[in-house]
Design an enzyme around this catalytic site. Structure first.
Site, short mmCIF file in Angstrom:
data_model
loop_
_atom_site.label_atom_id
_atom_site.label_comp_id
_atom_site.label_asym_id
_atom_site.label_seq_id
_atom_site.Cartn_x
_atom_site.Cartn_y
_atom_site.Cartn_z
N LYS A 13 41.28 49.36 51.09
CA LYS A 13 41.84 48.75 49.89
C LYS A 13 42.76 49.77 49.23
O LYS A 13 42.45 50.97 49.21
CB LYS A 13 40.71 48.34 48.94
N SER A 24 39.99 41.44 42.84
CA SER A 24 41.09 42.34 43.15
C SER A 24 41.19 42.70 44.63
O SER A 24 42.17 43.31 45.06
CB SER A 24 40.96 43.63 42.33
N SER A 28 35.40 41.39 42.06
CA SER A 28 36.57 41.66 42.90
C SER A 28 36.33 41.52 44.40
O SER A 28 37.28 41.48 45.17
CB SER A 28 37.11 43.07 42.62
#
Length: 469
Positions: free
Chosen positions: A77, A152, A176
């Site tokens: 990520k 996210s 997220s």
């Protein structure tokens, strides 16, 4: 004829260990799919093809085939640093930042034999439940490219749902992992506070953000969580699991459990929360499947109050910790600038009161859920929304929209509990619809077993058209 990405991560690992495929072959397969398909999906913000192939070749030549993830591709990520690879944190403030150190979140997967293919898309500093930034194309739902993929960890979820990765590491401070996983119809696990040593949540206001996996199946997610939870020394209260404890839970029969069911969210007294009929139907489907499997399933009343003000204060406090100058605040997303400025305007008393209220909420929530081994809720309140639906400039409305979209997520972080989202049915348009199972503190194995049972009960769900491309 089945393609390599049609195999689960566990099946790919077995094929690698049997030398039916090589790490280089599998890496090339996924890099080819990324190069052909990701332009319209927005899953990746950086692809490190040369480094990935070199890493795969070194695994081919080495003697590490017993490593837990040997030869399996993943991606970091874009909040996680990897030495020599640009890390932008979803922000134009960091477009040119190239770190010289690799974070534990990435190093643990390297040590387990994984192969990073690059960086997955994330919103600015991971602050929002959707993945649309000033520096990259939006992450889009592979089922309908008009819609966003949530956030996210939006890029990670898209990569898994579209068959660009077998699984992906992610992080969850207010939903997220679970929001994008539910948006695109894959599995996401948010562990208990303290479960994953290198991302425990214990070093942040309210103890919110933790690391966890996104995958296509419960077993694949459990495989990755075993590595994340066991990859570093364990100094925290939540005990380390066995070497394959979560994978074993996913593949074993689920013991009879008492399961509470609620569609109440702690935002109900602060926002106009409206549960979409398809989300409600998914809860009914999961309830029936669990009851048919012999579990005791009961609706229960849960009426928390005052949650909205407390969580909003803590979220603003977290944003205010970023050391951004006034000039930099003019360059970030409006929602980021608003959160930072609102956080800086808080008094010490307001912050301390919110943190104290969070502790009370944690205790009261655990007490309310105590009669049950797991609590079943909707995963999301609304179906996937179009890119641009979250207001780009009206920050208070933007925040409210995020709450109305996913009101069942952040409270699990505040309570420090584990949770998993898993698709259980299809909407009228053919899109997967998910539910959430919340466990007791340290109770990942139990909810993983229950989610796997739901997965078996549902059977094979279709995949988006891009899967076959």
């Amino acid at each position: 004829m089945a393609e390599l990405h049609d195999l689960t991560a566990i099946e790919q690992l077995a094929a690698l260990r049997a030398r039916e495929i090589s790490p280089v072959e599998l890496t090339r397969h996924y890099l080819d799919r990324i190069s052909r398909l990701d332009d319209g999906l927005g899953a990746f913000v950086q692809v490190t093809a040369d480094a990935a192939l070199a890493r795969a070749a070194s695994l081919d030549d080495g003697d590490t085939a017993g490593a837990a993830l040997w030869g399996l591709p993943f991606a970091d990520k874009d909040l996680v640093t990897r030495a020599g690879v640009p890390t932008r944190f979803g922000s134009r403030l960091h477009q040119d930042f190239v770190p010289d150190a690799t974070a534990d979140q990435a190093a643990v997967l390297d040590e387990a034999g994984g192969i990073s293919l690059g960086k997955t898309n994330t919103p600015e500093f991971g602050l929002t439940g959707y993945t649309e930034t000033q520096i990259a194309p939006p992450a889009r739902d592979p089922w309908n490219l008009v819609n966003g993929a949530g956030g996210s960890s939006g890029g990670a979820a898209v990569a898994v749902a579209a068959g660009l990765l077998p699984f992906a590491p992610a992080s969850d401070g207010g939903g997220s992992i679970r929001i994008p996983a539910a948006t695109v119809g894959v599995v996401g696990i948010k562990p208990s506070r303290g479960r994953v040593p290198f991302a425990s949540g214990l070093d942040s206001p309210g103890g919110l953000p933790v690391a966890g996996p996104i995958a296509r199946t419960v077993s694949d997610a459990a495989l990755l969580l075993d590595v994340q939870a066991g990859g570093r020394p364990y100094p925290y209260a939540t005990s380390a699991p066995g070497r394959r404890a979560f994978l074993e839970a996913a593949t074993a029969a689920a013991a009879s459990a008492r399961i509470g069911v609620t569609t109440v969210s702690p935002w109900d007294d602060a926002e106009d929360i409206r549960l979409d009929p398809e989300a409600s139907r998914a809860v009914d489907v999961a309830t029936a499947l669990l009851a048919d499997a012999g579990h005791g399933v009961n609706r229960f009343e849960w009426r928390p109050r005052g949650y909205g003000e407390m969580f909003t204060t803590i979220w603003r406090t977290s944003a205010a910790r970023m050391h951004l100058t006034d000039a930099q605040l003019e360059l970030v997303e409006p929602i980021t600038a608003w959160l930072v400025r609102e956080g800086r305007a808080l008094t010490g008393t307001q912050v301390l009161d919110a943190l104290a209220a969070a502790t009370v909420f944690e205790r009261e929530t655990i007490t309310a859920f105590a009669p049950f081994e797991a609590v079943l809720t909707p995963a999301l309140a609304l179906p996937p929304q179009p890119v641009g639906w979250f207001h780009p400039t009206d920050a208070p409305e933007n925040f409210s929209q995020q709450v109305r979209y996913a009101p069942y997520s952040s409270f699990v972080n505040v309570a420090g509990l584990p949770a998993i989202v898993v698709p259980v049915t299809l909407s009228a348009s053919g899109h997967p619809v998910s539910v959430q199972l919340i466990g007791r503190p340290g109770g990942e194995a139990r909810i993983i077993a229950l989610a796997a049972e739901l997965e078996r009960g549902v059977g094979s769900l279709p995949k988006p058209d891009v899967w076959r491309a």
